[in-house]
Design a protein around this motif. Structure first.
Motif, PDB file in Angstrom:
ATOM      1  N   ARG A  17      23.223  16.828  31.395  1.00 48.26           N
ATOM      2  CA  ARG A  17      24.666  16.858  31.624  1.00 48.26           C
ATOM      3  C   ARG A  17      25.037  15.510  32.227  1.00 48.26           C
ATOM      4  O   ARG A  17      24.542  15.144  33.287  1.00 48.26           O
ATOM      5  N   ASP A  18      25.855  14.763  31.501  1.00 51.54           N
ATOM      6  CA  ASP A  18      26.173  13.390  31.889  1.00 51.54           C
ATOM      7  C   ASP A  18      24.866  12.624  32.121  1.00 51.54           C
ATOM      8  O   ASP A  18      24.067  12.515  31.224  1.00 51.54           O
ATOM      9  N   ARG A  19      24.671  12.160  33.359  1.00 49.72           N
ATOM     10  CA  ARG A  19      23.458  11.386  33.661  1.00 49.72           C
ATOM     11  C   ARG A  19      22.408  12.240  34.371  1.00 49.72           C
ATOM     12  O   ARG A  19      21.432  11.700  34.906  1.00 49.72           O
ATOM     13  N   ASP A  20      22.642  13.547  34.412  1.00 52.37           N
ATOM     14  CA  ASP A  20      21.703  14.429  35.103  1.00 52.37           C
ATOM     15  C   ASP A  20      20.794  15.136  34.101  1.00 52.37           C
ATOM     16  O   ASP A  20      21.269  15.692  33.113  1.00 52.37           O
ATOM     17  N   VAL A  21      19.497  15.091  34.383  1.00 52.01           N
ATOM     18  CA  VAL A  21      18.519  15.762  33.522  1.00 52.01           C
ATOM     19  C   VAL A  21      17.795  16.813  34.360  1.00 52.01           C
ATOM     20  O   VAL A  21      17.182  16.482  35.378  1.00 52.01           O
ATOM     21  N   HIS A  22      17.900  18.060  33.940  1.00 50.00           N
ATOM     22  CA  HIS A  22      17.236  19.140  34.676  1.00 50.00           C
ATOM     23  C   HIS A  22      16.039  19.646  33.882  1.00 50.00           C
ATOM     24  O   HIS A  22      16.161  19.992  32.717  1.00 50.00           O
ATOM     25  N   VAL A  80       7.204  11.222  32.455  1.00 50.68           N
ATOM     26  CA  VAL A  80       7.560  11.036  31.044  1.00 50.68           C
ATOM     27  C   VAL A  80       9.075  11.174  30.858  1.00 50.68           C
ATOM     28  O   VAL A  80       9.693  10.420  30.111  1.00 50.68           O
ATOM     29  N   ALA A  81       9.683  12.103  31.573  1.00 56.31           N
ATOM     30  CA  ALA A  81      11.136  12.288  31.475  1.00 56.31           C
ATOM     31  C   ALA A  81      11.862  11.037  31.958  1.00 56.31           C
ATOM     32  O   ALA A  81      12.805  10.563  31.320  1.00 56.31           O
ATOM     33  N   ARG A  82      11.419  10.486  33.090  1.00 56.81           N
ATOM     34  CA  ARG A  82      12.090   9.291  33.649  1.00 56.81           C
ATOM     35  C   ARG A  82      11.957   8.113  32.693  1.00 56.81           C
ATOM     36  O   ARG A  82      12.903   7.351  32.489  1.00 56.81           O
ATOM     37  N   GLU A  83      10.776   7.963  32.081  1.00 58.78           N
ATOM     38  CA  GLU A  83      10.573   6.854  31.145  1.00 58.78           C
ATOM     39  C   GLU A  83      11.452   6.988  29.906  1.00 58.78           C
ATOM     40  O   GLU A  83      11.933   6.002  29.368  1.00 58.78           O
ATOM     41  N   ASN A  84      11.626   8.244  29.443  1.00 61.72           N
ATOM     42  CA  ASN A  84      12.362   8.460  28.209  1.00 61.72           C
ATOM     43  C   ASN A  84      13.865   8.396  28.376  1.00 61.72           C
ATOM     44  O   ASN A  84      14.579   8.120  27.426  1.00 61.72           O
ATOM     45  N   GLU A 123      19.320  10.621  36.242  1.00 58.00           N
ATOM     46  CA  GLU A 123      18.724  11.257  37.419  1.00 58.00           C
ATOM     47  C   GLU A 123      17.938  12.472  36.944  1.00 58.00           C
ATOM     48  O   GLU A 123      18.508  13.391  36.342  1.00 58.00           O
ATOM     49  N   VAL A 124      16.615  12.456  37.158  1.00 61.17           N
ATOM     50  CA  VAL A 124      15.782  13.574  36.682  1.00 61.17           C
ATOM     51  C   VAL A 124      15.541  14.554  37.828  1.00 61.17           C
ATOM     52  O   VAL A 124      15.039  14.175  38.883  1.00 61.17           O
ATOM     53  N   TYR A 125      15.925  15.799  37.621  1.00 63.27           N
ATOM     54  CA  TYR A 125      15.744  16.820  38.640  1.00 63.27           C
ATOM     55  C   TYR A 125      14.559  17.713  38.275  1.00 63.27           C
ATOM     56  O   TYR A 125      14.535  18.318  37.208  1.00 63.27           O
ATOM     57  N   ASP A 126      13.597  17.752  39.159  1.00 59.87           N
ATOM     58  CA  ASP A 126      12.378  18.528  38.950  1.00 59.87           C
ATOM     59  C   ASP A 126      12.596  19.958  39.445  1.00 59.87           C
ATOM     60  O   ASP A 126      12.545  20.222  40.638  1.00 59.87           O
TER      61      ASP A 126
END
Ligand SMILES: [Fe+2]
Ligand SMILES: [Fe+2]
Lengths: 241, 84
Positions: free
Chosen positions: B33-38, B55-59, B64-67
């Motif tokens: 969602r926008d710049r947020d990745v959950h 891997v998520a951050r690299e791709n 912003e990757v939320y774990d």
């Protein structure tokens, strides 16, 4: 009575060496055999195959396994099979084996199986070469399972696969990917051969319990589904005590 | 260059998580969602959790990757089921 311990999708690699084995010490007191429903490695490398072989050797009960799609990922399934057999683990692909248990003779036939989908919503051997190859691989696996089951002389028959024979045990997985998770021809093979139980893995987000159209019980023993080190199923061996 | 649509970001990251040898995770749920990745779903251990996030951050750089992953528990009781 015959008691079967079963688990799949342990996905072991070097980092997990020893962690899982720790949980298996009680097996000889609880079960007559341990069935492994494939995806024993993470990437299907020879090194991971060695971890699997060492993790499941000398457990005090016969260990019977099929491989899963992950165990094929590095094209080292033959080497992995050999490593496991070298440690006394029975690895089945279109074959069966009989274990003499105090409660009767347990017959286990195993195949990896494949996708293809479920009755009425399955792929067919039509069209592009790639489609036909996909569908044929699923059909041949199911035929091999049926043949192996029918070839067994035992009091209790169990079909061991990685892919699912029914869709009930996929509940929790997105329906769009069901055709990649199992094949109803595996269920037909269980039904046609008088099996008492079908054990599979592969569907990490699925559920444990299902049944075939013919009434054969099916259990998804993928480790993330079980949330316990292994499942224990106690069955009546028809000829046993 | 036009911004990649979130649906395609999800598809691309899910493929990367399945195919990248550091992860080979097929069961991770990705929402953008926008710049947020959950990231949700279950992994076998902490090490794999870190690999998935990496891997998520690299791709998806600049996101912003939320774990929100969970580590699978396998310490349940091995109660037996009787099948009549
Ligand atoms: Fe798996
Ligand atoms: Fe699998």
């Amino acid at each position: 009575m015959i008691t079967i311990a079963a688990v799949g999708d342990v996905h072991l690699d070097e980092a997990m060496r020893g962690q899982y084995r720790e949980r298996l010490a009680g097996l000889p007191d609880e079960a007559d055999a341990l069935l492994l429903a494939g995806d024993l490695t993470k990437h299907g490398t020879v090194d991971e195959g060695r971890v699997v072989a060492e993790e499941f050797r000398d457990l005090g009960v016969p260990v019977i396994a099929v491989l899963g799609n992950h165990d094929h990922h590095s094209d080292a399934q033959k080497e992995i099979t050999e490593l496991m057999r070298g440690e006394g683990i029975t690895v089945l692909e279109g074959e069966g084996t009989v274990v003499d248990c105090p409660g009767g003779r347990l017959g286990v036939a195993g195949v990896k199986g494949f996708g293809g989908g479920f009755a009425g919503k399955c792929a067919t051997e039509f069209g592009e070469r790639e489609t036909k190859d996909f569908v044929r691989h699923g059909r041949e696996a199911a035929e091999a399972l049926g043949e192996a089951l029918r070839g067994l002389d035992a009091d209790l028959l169990v079909g061991l696969t990685h892919y699912a024979p029914v869709k009930e045990t996929l509940t929790g997985e997105p329906p769009e990917i069901f055709p990649f998770l199992g094949n109803y021809l595996l269920a037909e093979a269980l039904d046609d051969s008088g099996a008492a139980l079908g054990v599979h893995g592969h569907a990490h987000a699925g559920t444990e319990c299902g049944v075939t159209a013919g009434g054969v019980r099916v259990r998804n023993v993928a480790l993330p589904v079980l949330r316990r080190p292994y499942a224990l199923y106690r069955l009546d061996g028809a000829g046993g005590g | 260059m036009a911004e990649e649509r979130p649906q395609y970001k999800v598809g691309r990251l899910r493929r990367a998580l399945a195919e990248d040898p550091r992860t080979n995770e097929l069961g991770i749920e990705v929402r953008v969602r926008d710049r947020d990745v959950h990231l949700t779903g279950e992994v076998a251990c902490e090490e794999r959790r870190r690999a998935v996030v990496e891997v998520a951050r690299e791709n998806l750089p600049g996101h912003e990757v939320y774990d929100e992953l969970t580590v699978a528990r396998i310490d349940g009781d091995t109660a037996e089921e009787r099948l009549p």
